[in-house]
Write an enzyme that holds these catalytic residues in place. Structure first.
Site, PDB file in Angstrom:
ATOM      1  N   MET A 143      15.705  67.069  72.007  1.00  0.00           N
ATOM      2  CA  MET A 143      16.325  68.000  72.943  1.00  0.00           C
ATOM      3  C   MET A 143      15.469  69.254  73.143  1.00  0.00           C
ATOM      4  O   MET A 143      15.856  70.157  73.891  1.00  0.00           O
ATOM      5  CB  MET A 143      17.708  68.396  72.421  1.00  0.00           C
ATOM      6  CG  MET A 143      18.668  67.223  72.272  1.00  0.00           C
ATOM      7  SD  MET A 143      20.211  67.665  71.435  1.00  0.00           S
ATOM      8  CE  MET A 143      21.030  68.602  72.710  1.00  0.00           C
ATOM      9  N   SER A 144      14.314  69.306  72.513  1.00  0.00           N
ATOM     10  CA  SER A 144      13.486  70.509  72.570  1.00  0.00           C
ATOM     11  C   SER A 144      13.019  70.874  73.982  1.00  0.00           C
ATOM     12  O   SER A 144      13.021  72.055  74.345  1.00  0.00           O
ATOM     13  CB  SER A 144      12.279  70.369  71.635  1.00  0.00           C
ATOM     14  OG  SER A 144      12.696  70.358  70.292  1.00  0.00           O
ATOM     15  N   SER A 196       6.602  67.590  64.436  1.00  0.00           N
ATOM     16  CA  SER A 196       7.679  66.976  63.670  1.00  0.00           C
ATOM     17  C   SER A 196       7.144  65.725  62.983  1.00  0.00           C
ATOM     18  O   SER A 196       5.939  65.460  62.992  1.00  0.00           O
ATOM     19  CB  SER A 196       8.870  66.676  64.577  1.00  0.00           C
ATOM     20  OG  SER A 196      10.010  66.360  63.806  1.00  0.00           O
ATOM     21  N   LYS A 220       4.220  66.743  59.800  1.00  0.00           N
ATOM     22  CA  LYS A 220       4.420  68.101  59.296  1.00  0.00           C
ATOM     23  C   LYS A 220       3.478  68.470  58.147  1.00  0.00           C
ATOM     24  O   LYS A 220       3.052  69.622  58.030  1.00  0.00           O
ATOM     25  CB  LYS A 220       5.875  68.306  58.862  1.00  0.00           C
ATOM     26  CG  LYS A 220       6.849  68.413  60.025  1.00  0.00           C
ATOM     27  CD  LYS A 220       8.232  68.781  59.517  1.00  0.00           C
ATOM     28  CE  LYS A 220       9.186  69.043  60.673  1.00  0.00           C
ATOM     29  NZ  LYS A 220      10.512  69.494  60.189  1.00  0.00           N
ATOM     30  N   ASP A 261      12.075  76.087  60.494  1.00  0.00           N
ATOM     31  CA  ASP A 261      13.342  75.396  60.239  1.00  0.00           C
ATOM     32  C   ASP A 261      14.269  76.215  59.345  1.00  0.00           C
ATOM     33  O   ASP A 261      15.460  76.353  59.630  1.00  0.00           O
ATOM     34  CB  ASP A 261      13.084  74.030  59.595  1.00  0.00           C
ATOM     35  CG  ASP A 261      12.490  73.034  60.572  1.00  0.00           C
ATOM     36  OD1 ASP A 261      12.891  73.047  61.743  1.00  0.00           O
ATOM     37  OD2 ASP A 261      11.619  72.248  60.159  1.00  0.00           O
ATOM     38  N   GLY A 285      19.561  67.768  48.950  1.00  0.00           N
ATOM     39  CA  GLY A 285      18.392  67.278  49.654  1.00  0.00           C
ATOM     40  C   GLY A 285      17.117  68.015  49.307  1.00  0.00           C
ATOM     41  O   GLY A 285      17.150  69.148  48.784  1.00  0.00           O
ATOM     42  N   ALA A 286      15.990  67.364  49.594  1.00  0.00           N
ATOM     43  CA  ALA A 286      14.675  67.965  49.333  1.00  0.00           C
ATOM     44  C   ALA A 286      13.666  67.501  50.371  1.00  0.00           C
ATOM     45  O   ALA A 286      12.467  67.488  50.111  1.00  0.00           O
ATOM     46  CB  ALA A 286      14.197  67.607  47.928  1.00  0.00           C
ATOM     47  N   ALA A 308      14.262  69.094  56.173  1.00  0.00           N
ATOM     48  CA  ALA A 308      15.159  70.212  56.473  1.00  0.00           C
ATOM     49  C   ALA A 308      15.453  71.026  55.215  1.00  0.00           C
ATOM     50  O   ALA A 308      15.484  72.260  55.254  1.00  0.00           O
ATOM     51  CB  ALA A 308      16.458  69.703  57.091  1.00  0.00           C
ATOM     52  N   THR A 314      23.461  70.273  58.176  1.00  0.00           N
ATOM     53  CA  THR A 314      22.331  70.348  59.100  1.00  0.00           C
ATOM     54  C   THR A 314      22.396  69.290  60.188  1.00  0.00           C
ATOM     55  O   THR A 314      21.625  69.337  61.148  1.00  0.00           O
ATOM     56  CB  THR A 314      20.988  70.236  58.351  1.00  0.00           C
ATOM     57  OG1 THR A 314      20.939  68.994  57.645  1.00  0.00           O
ATOM     58  CG2 THR A 314      20.823  71.391  57.367  1.00  0.00           C
TER      59      THR A 314
END
Length: 310
Positions: free
Chosen positions: A43-44, A89, A93, A129, A153-154, A157, A254
């Site tokens: 959607m960027s 992305s 990254k 982010d 999470g890790a 995000a 997120t």
């Protein structure tokens, strides 16, 4: 000989158009983009092109399907085409770092980049982010300073969220992750945060449900930065018992598709006052990149209206 062109995105007059547009192009248009694979779902472009049009800025945002193999040539193209920069992305990254000239502090700590700024051939990598997540909370009057955070999470995000929160004054961050391919990243994140900031970070096994439950109960903020809750896991949540939450805490997911995740439904049943999905983080991380490229604030309320229609 061609005239030298400034790669700053300048203001322009858009004539004969009623409302925002996403395709104002002329000989002065400056290009920014997104390099990722796959990419067609993003959607960027909607976000950035409408922001350019709203502010009357002569810029265009395009998407390029770039994987690791094509990445070196793509980064050369940023310089060659005098692009103002690009978002980056998955799966690029981390792989992009050797091709850049400089990194900001957050990118160094995350060992990842999601935004490149081109200053006349000098490419600097940033990670927006985590700032997007923080700004989405700040916008609603919430902050991380002095707070205890449980973070699930890790990955792509979670890591910038942990790093940005630690740099922004969080008191303690407890990172929970499965004993999977992201476990080493969780350990690395904790080590980096403890070395580089005053925040106390610890790593925990997500399989230990009692430890997970106790940590959430003691926390001011719970953030799920995993893919649980997103298609095809939209009917799942790491926390399915409302009693784990207390009403004065922040619960942040997120995931932004669906807009209301199973985690958010559980938090609502618990009477939690401050519940957020990932749409604010997504918009605000884009706004941070937009500011780096243009020096101007993205009209985020306007962009929110557009995104809610998509």
């Amino acid at each position: 000989m061609a005239d030298e062109r400034n790669n700053d995105i300048e203001e322009t007059t858009i004539k004969g158009v009623n409302g925002p547009i996403t395709g104002w192009l002329d000989g002065h248009t400056i290009l920014v983009g997104l390099m990722a694979y796959p990419i067609r779902h993003t959607m960027s472009p909607t976000m950035h092109n409408n922001a350019f049009a709203k502010l009357g800025l002569n810029g265009a945002y395009l998407c390029f399907e770039i994987d690791n193999e094509k990445l070196p040539g793509a980064i050369d193209a940023i310089r060659t085409l005098d692009m103002r920069g690009s978002n980056v992305s998955m799966p690029n990254k981390k792989k992009v770092i050797p091709y850049l000239d400089k990194l900001d502090k957050t990118s160094q700590m995350c060992d990842a980049v999601n935004t490149i700024v081109n200053d006349h051939g000098v490419l600097t990598g940033y990670t927006t982010d985590g700032m997007g997540w923080l700004r989405s909370l700040n916008k609603d009057g919430q902050d991380v300073k002095g707070k205890v955070i449980t973070l699930a999470g890790a990955g792509g995000a979670a890591t910038p969220i942990a790093v940005t929160a630690s740099l922004s004054g969080a008191k303690e961050i407890r990172i929970f992750n499965l004993n999977d391919d992201k476990w080493e990243q969780a350990v690395k994140n904790v080590d980096t945060i403890n070395k580089e900031t005053d925040c106390v970070a610890t790593v925990h096994h997500l399989e230990d449900r009692e430890d997970f439950k106790k940590s959430i109960a003691e926390s001011d903020i719970y953030c799920d930065a995993t893919s649980v809750g997103m298609n095809p896991l939209q009917d799942q949540t790491l926390v399915d018992d409302p009693s784990w939450f207390h009403e004065d805490m922040v619960v942040s997911d997120t995931v932004y598709a669906p807009r209301k995740t199973k985690l958010m439904e559980v938090a609502e049943k618990a009477g939690v006052k401050h519940i957020y999905n990932g749409i604010g983080m997504m918009i605000e991380q884009g706004a941070a990149a937009f500011k780096l490229w243009t020096g101007k604030e993205m009209p985020t309320d306007y962009i929110q209206e557009i995104m809610d229609q998509n």
